[in-house]
Design a protein around this motif. Sequence first.
Motif, short mmCIF file in Angstrom:
data_model
loop_
_atom_site.label_atom_id
_atom_site.label_comp_id
_atom_site.label_asym_id
_atom_site.label_seq_id
_atom_site.Cartn_x
_atom_site.Cartn_y
_atom_site.Cartn_z
N ALA A 34 0.95 -1.40 -0.24
CA ALA A 34 0.40 -0.14 -0.27
C ALA A 34 1.14 1.82 -0.04
CB ALA A 34 -0.77 -0.35 1.14
N PRO A 35 2.04 1.50 0.93
CA PRO A 35 2.92 2.43 0.40
C PRO A 35 3.51 2.74 -0.86
CG PRO A 35 3.04 1.43 2.80
CD PRO A 35 2.61 0.48 1.75
N ALA A 36 3.86 1.78 -1.32
CA ALA A 36 3.92 1.36 -2.51
C ALA A 36 3.91 2.29 -3.55
CB ALA A 36 5.84 0.54 -3.07
N LEU A 37 1.95 1.35 -3.41
CA LEU A 37 1.70 2.27 -4.82
C LEU A 37 1.32 3.72 -4.44
CD1 LEU A 37 -0.61 -1.60 -4.39
CD2 LEU A 37 0.78 -0.35 -6.48
N ALA A 38 0.55 3.75 -3.17
CA ALA A 38 0.38 5.41 -2.62
C ALA A 38 1.86 6.53 -3.04
CB ALA A 38 0.14 5.60 -1.39
N SER A 39 2.74 5.53 -3.00
CA SER A 39 3.57 6.26 -3.66
C SER A 39 3.55 6.97 -4.66
CB SER A 39 5.46 5.91 -2.81
OG SER A 39 6.15 6.89 -3.39
N VAL A 60 0.46 18.54 4.33
CA VAL A 60 -1.67 17.37 4.41
C VAL A 60 -0.95 16.16 5.42
CG1 VAL A 60 -3.77 16.83 4.78
CG2 VAL A 60 -2.44 19.41 2.88
N SER A 61 -0.28 15.63 4.40
CA SER A 61 -0.17 13.98 4.77
C SER A 61 0.91 13.76 5.74
CB SER A 61 1.17 13.60 3.57
OG SER A 61 -0.20 13.56 2.87
N VAL A 62 1.08 15.05 6.89
CA VAL A 62 2.14 14.94 7.59
C VAL A 62 1.45 15.32 8.82
CG1 VAL A 62 3.91 16.37 8.40
CG2 VAL A 62 4.75 15.45 6.26
N THR A 63 0.57 16.10 8.56
CA THR A 63 -0.35 16.83 9.77
C THR A 63 -1.75 15.14 9.86
OG1 THR A 63 -0.38 18.64 8.86
CG2 THR A 63 -2.15 17.40 10.40
N GLY A 64 -1.93 14.99 8.91
CA GLY A 64 -2.23 13.40 8.63
C GLY A 64 -2.16 12.56 9.41
N ALA A 65 -0.06 12.33 9.54
CA ALA A 65 0.39 10.92 9.91
C ALA A 65 0.18 10.76 11.28
CB ALA A 65 1.46 11.02 9.86
N ALA A 66 0.40 12.78 11.74
CA ALA A 66 0.70 12.95 12.94
C ALA A 66 -0.80 12.59 13.77
CB ALA A 66 0.77 14.38 13.65
N ALA A 110 2.06 3.88 8.08
CA ALA A 110 2.93 3.98 6.59
C ALA A 110 2.73 4.76 5.56
CB ALA A 110 3.13 2.67 6.31
N VAL A 111 1.95 4.24 5.32
CA VAL A 111 1.49 5.43 3.41
C VAL A 111 0.98 6.81 3.75
CG1 VAL A 111 -1.51 6.11 2.49
CG2 VAL A 111 -0.92 3.57 3.46
N LEU A 112 0.86 6.92 4.50
CA LEU A 112 0.63 8.73 4.94
C LEU A 112 2.11 9.19 4.68
CD1 LEU A 112 -2.39 9.30 7.37
CD2 LEU A 112 -2.31 9.94 4.59
N ALA A 113 2.59 8.66 6.10
CA ALA A 113 4.45 9.18 5.94
C ALA A 113 5.26 8.78 4.58
CB ALA A 113 5.07 8.22 6.78
N CYS A 114 4.71 8.16 4.30
CA CYS A 114 5.40 7.28 2.39
C CYS A 114 5.08 8.68 0.93
CB CYS A 114 5.21 6.28 1.84
SG CYS A 114 5.69 5.01 2.42
N LEU A 115 3.54 8.58 1.65
CA LEU A 115 2.89 10.00 0.82
C LEU A 115 3.62 11.10 1.09
CD1 LEU A 115 -1.18 10.07 -0.09
CD2 LEU A 115 0.22 12.66 0.35
N ALA A 116 3.71 11.56 2.04
CA ALA A 116 4.63 12.95 2.51
C ALA A 116 6.27 12.71 2.01
CB ALA A 116 4.36 12.81 4.03
N ALA A 117 6.87 12.06 1.93
CA ALA A 117 7.76 12.34 1.44
C ALA A 117 7.89 11.59 0.15
CB ALA A 117 8.39 10.57 2.30
N THR A 118 7.22 11.58 -0.85
CA THR A 118 7.46 10.76 -2.06
C THR A 118 6.68 12.70 -2.93
OG1 THR A 118 6.72 8.86 -2.43
CG2 THR A 118 6.41 10.58 -3.73
#
Length: 832
Positions: A34-39, A60-66, A110-118
Amino acid sequence: MTSREVQEERLDGPTFREAREGWLGDVPSVVLVAPALASWATALVLLGCAAVVAGLVAGVSVTGAAVVYAMGRRRPPGAVFERARRSSVRRSHGEVVSRGTGPVANMGLAVLACLAATAAVVAFKVHTVSSGPVVELAARGATITAEVVITDDPRVRPHRGGVARRDSAVIEAQMVVVATTQTRFVVDVPVILLGPGDGWKGLLPSQRVRVRGRLGPAEPGELTAAVVLVRGPPEPLSGPSSLQSAAGALRAGLREASDVLPPDERGLLPGLVVGDVSRMDDQVKQDFKTAGLSHLTAVSGANLAFVAGAVLLIARLAGLPLPVRAVVAVAAMLGFAVVARPSPSVLRALVMGTVAAIALGTGRSRDGLAALSATVLGLMLFDPGLARQYGFALSVFATGGILLIAPRWRDRLAMRMPALLAEAIAVPAAAQVAVTPVLVLMSGRLDLVAIPANLLAGPAVAPATVLGFAAALLAPLSMGMAQILVRPAGLAVGWIIAVAERAADLPAATADWPGGMPGLGLLVAAAVVGWVILRGRGRRRVVAALVIGVLLAVLIAGPVASPWPPPGWLMVVCDVGQGDAMALSAGAGKAVVVDTGPEPGPADRCLRDLGVHQVPLMVLTHPHLDHVGGLTGVLRGRAVGAVVVSPGRVPERESARVSWELRERRIPEWVTPPGTRWRFGPAELTVELTVLAPAPGAAREGPGEGAIANNGSVVLLVRWSGETGALIGSALLAGDLETEAQAALLRAGVPQVDLLKVPHHGSSRQDPAFLAATRARAALISVGAVNDYGHPSPLTLRRLSWLGMRPYRTDLSGDLAVVAHSGRLAVVPRGR
């Protein structure tokens, strides 16, 4: 026992371990999917947006992950374990138990963190290529001098069309210095170089060169700062790195060792081994494309996985244990990366192929899926531009198919056949099935013969690859030994070529399918419906059989019911793109060929479809590339009696190339005066050709070199007669005559005919009196669907309509066959 000991027993006892393994046992293998596909999806979308949008998504993704993390921290420490214990007890009583929210929350985090990083990486990359001095200069179209470092192999392509061959080059590079007449900047941004092909052949990645040209804006959505329209050849400033030099030497050695093979094999072997298709025959390329074998010559994850599968097969025969097999496969692919040249595409393919090799070698496909997901995630963070590259998608899908589908197919096939054969069948079939959605999205067609072609060609890939690698490594040390290894590799390559040729000749080798997202959605829906139906029994299997029968009727029965060519064909105007190529039947398996089109592949394809094996006479109306560029395709595997050429030798380059080719093959080259006549075919149906123009030494007029050569075209009058000598019909093949030569022919006398091959692809330079004098009922126009000349001209089409001629165009109707019907000539379009 104290309460603490009771708690520890609860946490470490068999009840909790059973719950934990049942509840979380599969999660490590798929938690990265899921994180890979989201990225990947994030990069795909945000590459087309401004940097500020990507930055906003990252925030926004960082906020959601927090928020998700904070909510998880509020859960009591023992709640998760108590939930696991209760789930275990309920499972022991046969109840269906949810896995709980813990893993879901972790995956969401993990999805939100990878989305934020990407998103953050994309924002940085987009900002880099959308700002700075290079972008500002490109917006003004500034003329610059730049120093660049080549990052991938220069792609030099011949120009197919027009008067002369003009090679062009496309080069990916990193610009390090840019200067105008007033300023100079030190930069570090990716650019694309476009320009003439002179000087780029032989240059290797990592070389630094100086170029001059004009800057232009880059394509939206690409991680490129600008496009450089290069003027003149590059000026090398440094040599390649030692690794690139070694790769170049090994590749050159393999090409030299392959010279002992026939032309087709010597062109394909380097392509199969290291992706070097510089000498690959155009028709072989076309056959590979039609048969779904192109991945064998592309440095991709699918190709590397195929190589790894061959090495694993050899390792299994040698009795090596599973871990050793994986190590051997990875070592082979590392060697491939060196010989194939460590460009970004090769390194990407190496990572994908290594994942597949480890999974197949260890027999743990779920661990391989986790590794593949981690690879996709890492590559998205390293180079998010890959998200929009079809090559990357093909690599991922092919590797995923080998990981998820191949083991199941292999195990099921192994119940009915030897395990080695089952693995050899399952690997290529799974890869081809997995990449089919991507291919449909790219090309809008289904390669129906791809799977059987891959199965038949697969056994030959392993020996060709292994022997080719060995030859490449031995060539710098002993060319004689390398050539000894190349000869048996050539036999394997010859088998692959034969499979591709036979598969491409099948009537339903490919089927049209809607392209883009609609076509992909339709394919996925069909696959889901088919899977649901086939999992049922009884009536649903009957319905599935009916659905499959209808599909086969649409895809296969249509081409079989309308065979090509139509029986009794007299002449075929071949669809060769922007050019001319015609075949006139001269008996069983024989044809007179008039012009050859711009490329060898289409001309050869047309003659193969017609079953032509002998060419008693060939006429090249004039030496323009769009009429003589396909000469080698006509000569491929066919005996040619003689070739008639125009008395004009303009342009000299193409004339010299044609003469050299004919001398090499010892084919007579004739210049014939008007009135020369030939007759071919059996007594019951003969074809007679008469030269009407040009006269040797006649003056040629026209605005420019191109028009002068066009006006020197050989003009033929064609007549077909029956057994009693009665005339069936006639045609005028007018080459590329323009108004000056048409007026001269009109003064000499234009014969009345049934069919007119409209001169110069229907250009506007037509003499209305000439067209009217032919009295033709049908006009045949050989023209490319995509051309830069505006052919056919709307004015010419209107004139033909006013004169009562019905136009038939290859760009709209494909090949055009002329047949005798009820004592008259008729035109049968093949259709697209």
